[in-house]
Design a protein around this motif. Structure first.
Motif, PDB file in Angstrom:
ATOM      1  N   ARG A  12      43.112 -25.192  32.247  1.00 23.97           N
ATOM      2  CA  ARG A  12      42.570 -25.266  33.606  1.00 23.97           C
ATOM      3  C   ARG A  12      43.494 -26.110  34.459  1.00 23.97           C
ATOM      4  O   ARG A  12      43.997 -27.141  34.038  1.00 23.97           O
ATOM      5  CB  ARG A  12      41.175 -25.897  33.608  1.00 23.97           C
ATOM      6  CG  ARG A  12      40.163 -25.107  32.878  1.00 23.97           C
ATOM      7  CD  ARG A  12      39.943 -23.780  33.561  1.00 23.97           C
ATOM      8  NE  ARG A  12      38.761 -23.146  33.014  1.00 23.97           N
ATOM      9  CZ  ARG A  12      38.052 -22.291  33.673  1.00 23.97           C
ATOM     10  NH1 ARG A  12      38.370 -21.949  34.883  1.00 23.97           N
ATOM     11  NH2 ARG A  12      37.006 -21.760  33.107  1.00 23.97           N
ATOM     12  N   GLU A  13      43.712 -25.678  35.672  1.00 18.60           N
ATOM     13  CA  GLU A  13      44.605 -26.397  36.561  1.00 18.60           C
ATOM     14  C   GLU A  13      43.846 -27.074  37.687  1.00 18.60           C
ATOM     15  O   GLU A  13      42.731 -26.697  38.013  1.00 18.60           O
ATOM     16  CB  GLU A  13      45.633 -25.434  37.160  1.00 18.60           C
ATOM     17  CG  GLU A  13      46.572 -24.866  36.121  1.00 18.60           C
ATOM     18  CD  GLU A  13      47.635 -24.004  36.744  1.00 18.60           C
ATOM     19  OE1 GLU A  13      47.828 -24.053  37.968  1.00 18.60           O
ATOM     20  OE2 GLU A  13      48.277 -23.271  35.992  1.00 18.60           O
ATOM     21  N   ILE A  14      44.506 -28.032  38.262  1.00 16.33           N
ATOM     22  CA  ILE A  14      44.011 -28.665  39.475  1.00 16.33           C
ATOM     23  C   ILE A  14      44.592 -27.864  40.624  1.00 16.33           C
ATOM     24  O   ILE A  14      45.778 -27.528  40.616  1.00 16.33           O
ATOM     25  CB  ILE A  14      44.464 -30.131  39.525  1.00 16.33           C
ATOM     26  CG1 ILE A  14      43.780 -30.903  38.394  1.00 16.33           C
ATOM     27  CG2 ILE A  14      44.165 -30.745  40.879  1.00 16.33           C
ATOM     28  CD1 ILE A  14      44.361 -32.270  38.153  1.00 16.33           C
ATOM     29  N   GLU A  15      43.778 -27.536  41.594  1.00 12.62           N
ATOM     30  CA  GLU A  15      44.221 -26.716  42.720  1.00 12.62           C
ATOM     31  C   GLU A  15      44.112 -27.505  44.014  1.00 12.62           C
ATOM     32  O   GLU A  15      43.161 -28.245  44.222  1.00 12.62           O
ATOM     33  CB  GLU A  15      43.339 -25.473  42.816  1.00 12.62           C
ATOM     34  CG  GLU A  15      43.720 -24.537  43.937  1.00 12.62           C
ATOM     35  CD  GLU A  15      42.798 -23.334  44.013  1.00 12.62           C
ATOM     36  OE1 GLU A  15      43.008 -22.514  44.921  1.00 12.62           O
ATOM     37  OE2 GLU A  15      41.870 -23.205  43.201  1.00 12.62           O
ATOM     38  N   ASP A  33      39.013 -29.268  40.909  1.00 15.56           N
ATOM     39  CA  ASP A  33      39.203 -29.367  39.462  1.00 15.56           C
ATOM     40  C   ASP A  33      37.930 -28.906  38.775  1.00 15.56           C
ATOM     41  O   ASP A  33      36.893 -28.766  39.411  1.00 15.56           O
ATOM     42  CB  ASP A  33      39.625 -30.783  39.034  1.00 15.56           C
ATOM     43  CG  ASP A  33      38.545 -31.822  39.256  1.00 15.56           C
ATOM     44  OD1 ASP A  33      37.483 -31.727  38.610  1.00 15.56           O
ATOM     45  OD2 ASP A  33      38.766 -32.735  40.069  1.00 15.56           O
ATOM     46  N   VAL A  34      38.011 -28.658  37.466  1.00 12.73           N
ATOM     47  CA  VAL A  34      36.867 -28.099  36.744  1.00 12.73           C
ATOM     48  C   VAL A  34      35.969 -29.163  36.129  1.00 12.73           C
ATOM     49  O   VAL A  34      34.959 -28.835  35.528  1.00 12.73           O
ATOM     50  CB  VAL A  34      37.318 -27.110  35.647  1.00 12.73           C
ATOM     51  CG1 VAL A  34      38.022 -25.925  36.269  1.00 12.73           C
ATOM     52  CG2 VAL A  34      38.177 -27.789  34.605  1.00 12.73           C
ATOM     53  N   SER A  35      36.312 -30.410  36.281  1.00 11.50           N
ATOM     54  CA  SER A  35      35.504 -31.475  35.694  1.00 11.50           C
ATOM     55  C   SER A  35      34.285 -31.777  36.559  1.00 11.50           C
ATOM     56  O   SER A  35      34.397 -31.913  37.771  1.00 11.50           O
ATOM     57  CB  SER A  35      36.341 -32.743  35.550  1.00 11.50           C
ATOM     58  OG  SER A  35      35.526 -33.822  35.139  1.00 11.50           O
ATOM     59  N   PRO A  36      33.114 -31.952  35.927  1.00 14.37           N
ATOM     60  CA  PRO A  36      31.936 -32.339  36.700  1.00 14.37           C
ATOM     61  C   PRO A  36      31.912 -33.845  37.018  1.00 14.37           C
ATOM     62  O   PRO A  36      31.087 -34.293  37.800  1.00 14.37           O
ATOM     63  CB  PRO A  36      30.774 -31.958  35.776  1.00 14.37           C
ATOM     64  CG  PRO A  36      31.347 -32.075  34.404  1.00 14.37           C
ATOM     65  CD  PRO A  36      32.792 -31.670  34.529  1.00 14.37           C
ATOM     66  N   ALA A  37      32.823 -34.607  36.414  1.00 14.55           N
ATOM     67  CA  ALA A  37      32.848 -36.061  36.629  1.00 14.55           C
ATOM     68  C   ALA A  37      33.164 -36.377  38.087  1.00 14.55           C
ATOM     69  O   ALA A  37      34.130 -35.871  38.645  1.00 14.55           O
ATOM     70  CB  ALA A  37      33.882 -36.705  35.719  1.00 14.55           C
ATOM     71  N   MET A  38      32.321 -37.201  38.688  1.00 20.19           N
ATOM     72  CA  MET A  38      32.505 -37.560  40.094  1.00 20.19           C
ATOM     73  C   MET A  38      33.475 -38.725  40.238  1.00 20.19           C
ATOM     74  O   MET A  38      33.469 -39.641  39.415  1.00 20.19           O
ATOM     75  CB  MET A  38      31.162 -37.933  40.716  1.00 20.19           C
ATOM     76  CG  MET A  38      30.208 -36.782  40.777  1.00 20.19           C
ATOM     77  SD  MET A  38      30.955 -35.437  41.726  1.00 20.19           S
ATOM     78  CE  MET A  38      29.539 -34.530  42.160  1.00 20.19           C
TER      79      MET A  38
END
Length: 116
Positions: free
Chosen positions: A45-48, A64-69
């Protein structure tokens, strides 16, 4: 990050917003760095990054695909990091975290040309 910076520079120039370049590049860099350091995601997964033209400015988005805030961290003067979101808040007119299509989040910041 070099490609994202080049794309932002070009977009700002095309939109006649080059005067925002320094602050916008720093904001983009801090948001991407935050995502790279803290957004735990699978390797595939990439950061866009996305840049959106506003009436008198630009919105810098990092997806990004992380749910972490993201959290505005506490740092001591001697710390090497922990001040990125403070910089974003100081330079941007506003910033926030929002949903995105698909998993994860988008962190965005808006900057505008200051009217004299």
């Amino acid at each position: 990050m070099p490609l994202a910076r080049a794309e932002l520079r070009k977009a700002l120039a095309d939109w006649g917003l080059s005067e925002l370049e320094g602050d916008a590049l720093l904001v983009a860099s801090e948001l991407v760095t935050n995502a790279v350091r803290h957004a735990v995601a699978p390797r595939d997964r990439e950061i866009e990054t996305r840049y959106v033209r506003l009436g008198n400015g630009v919105r810098v988005e990092v997806h990004d695909v992380s749910p972490a805030m993201p959290v505005v961290g506490e740092s001591d003067r001697g710390d090497d990091g922990g001040r990125g979101l403070y910089l974003v808040a100081a330079l941007a007119d506003r910033w926030a975290v929002g949903e995105r299509v698909g998993p994860g989040k988008r962190v965005w910041a808006e900057l505008s040309v200051k009217v004299q």
